[in-house]
Design an enzyme around this catalytic site. Structure first.
Site, PDB file in Angstrom:
ATOM      1  N   TYR A 196       0.830  -1.208   0.000  1.00 47.61           N
ATOM      2  CA  TYR A 196       0.000   0.000   0.000  1.00 47.61           C
ATOM      3  C   TYR A 196       0.865   1.260   0.000  1.00 47.61           C
ATOM      4  O   TYR A 196       0.597   2.213  -0.740  1.00 47.61           O
ATOM      5  CB  TYR A 196      -0.903  -0.036   1.235  1.00 47.61           C
ATOM      6  CG  TYR A 196      -1.959   1.038   1.313  1.00 47.61           C
ATOM      7  CD1 TYR A 196      -3.125   0.951   0.563  1.00 47.61           C
ATOM      8  CD2 TYR A 196      -1.807   2.121   2.179  1.00 47.61           C
ATOM      9  CE1 TYR A 196      -4.119   1.922   0.661  1.00 47.61           C
ATOM     10  CE2 TYR A 196      -2.792   3.093   2.290  1.00 47.61           C
ATOM     11  CZ  TYR A 196      -3.938   2.986   1.533  1.00 47.61           C
ATOM     12  OH  TYR A 196      -4.915   3.950   1.636  1.00 47.61           O
TER      13      TYR A 196
ATOM     14  N   LYS B 293       0.909   4.082  -2.894  1.00 50.53           N
ATOM     15  CA  LYS B 293       0.538   5.466  -2.601  1.00 50.53           C
ATOM     16  C   LYS B 293       1.693   6.434  -2.861  1.00 50.53           C
ATOM     17  O   LYS B 293       1.463   7.586  -3.257  1.00 50.53           O
ATOM     18  CB  LYS B 293       0.053   5.577  -1.153  1.00 50.53           C
ATOM     19  CG  LYS B 293      -1.283   4.872  -0.906  1.00 50.53           C
ATOM     20  CD  LYS B 293      -2.381   5.346  -1.841  1.00 50.53           C
ATOM     21  CE  LYS B 293      -3.766   4.925  -1.401  1.00 50.53           C
ATOM     22  NZ  LYS B 293      -4.813   5.353  -2.355  1.00 50.53           N
TER      23      LYS B 293
END
Length: 249
Positions: free
Chosen positions: A150, A154
């Protein structure tokens, strides 16, 4: 001026709040989510409030599905010139426990999805000589235990955002990123459940670490996205705005 906006991952949480806010700003909104029936609730809420919306089911990591979704949005609402890449999933785990599929799926939805959607929508933006792209990053881009996939996705979105700003600026298109901190959503509720912590205790603990003394709400993020999508933000591009209740980044 009324524009057509596409918001991905808009069935709930930040995406739904953003879709509703852009509709309140006067835009027609294509509510895109993996499950079209769930996206329908957001679209219905917009229409009940007097706005124009259509629910579209699409896997943003699938190039054909993206092309079809953007074409449908254009046919039913008008050429889309606002794009909010919000779709995302969590597959949290420590590195040594993380399966390859957990890595691939997170990168596919967040990064590949934003790439495919941006590539499809930019054609309409360039034709119009005006456009807004807003990518949803996260404070996790700065690093977060148990989120190698993640965090990488991001952080990658921030690099994508800055490059889109450079490439598309000459066509009147801006690209910016909003990086939420702790936001009260179904996603954070699932995190609490996975950790075995009551959600209210999880929220209270998070709030103690935030300078403004509260956790964020989806509408906090929607307000920042609304600014980046506005006419007045035409000289703001390639920026990452941390909406986290205190300094980050």
């Amino acid at each position: 001026m009324t524009r057509t906006a596409i918001v991905t991952g808009a069935a709930r949480g930040i995406g739904a709040a953003t879709a509703r806010r852009l509709a309140a700003d006067g835009h027609a909104v294509a509510v895109v989510d993996l499950d079209e029936s769930q996206a329908g609730a957001t679209a219905a809420a917009i229409e009940a409030g007097g706005g124009r919306a259509v629910a579209i089911g699409a896997d943003v990591s699938d190039a054909d599905a993206v092309a079809a979704a953007v074409a449908r949005a254009a046919d039913e609402l008008g050429a889309p010139t606002i794009l909010v890449n919000n779709a995302g999933i969590l597959r949290d785990n420590l590195l040594f426990k993380m399966a390859e599929a957990d890595w691939d799926q997170v990168i596919a939805v967040h990064l590949r999805g934003a790439f495919l959607m941006s590539r499809a929508v930019q054609a309409h933006q360039v034709d119009a000589g005006w456009g807004r792209i807003v990518n949803l990053s996260s404070t996790s881009a700065l690093g977060n235990r148990g989120q190698a996939n993640y965090a990488a996705a991001k952080a990658g979105l921030q690099g994508l955002t800055k490059t889109l700003a450079i490439e598309l600026g000459r066509y009147g298109v801006t690209a910016n990123a909003v990086a939420p901190g702790f936001i009260e959503t179904d996603m954070t509720r699932a995190t609490a459940e996975r950790m075995g912590v009551p959600f209210e205790a999880f929220l209270a603990g998070a709030a103690k670490e935030i300078p403004v003394g509260r956790v964020g709400q989806p509408d906090d993020i929607a307000a920042a996205v609304s600014f980046f999508c506005s006419e007045g933000a035409g000289f703001v591009s390639g920026q990452v705005l941390y909406v986290a209740g205190g300094p980050r980044g």
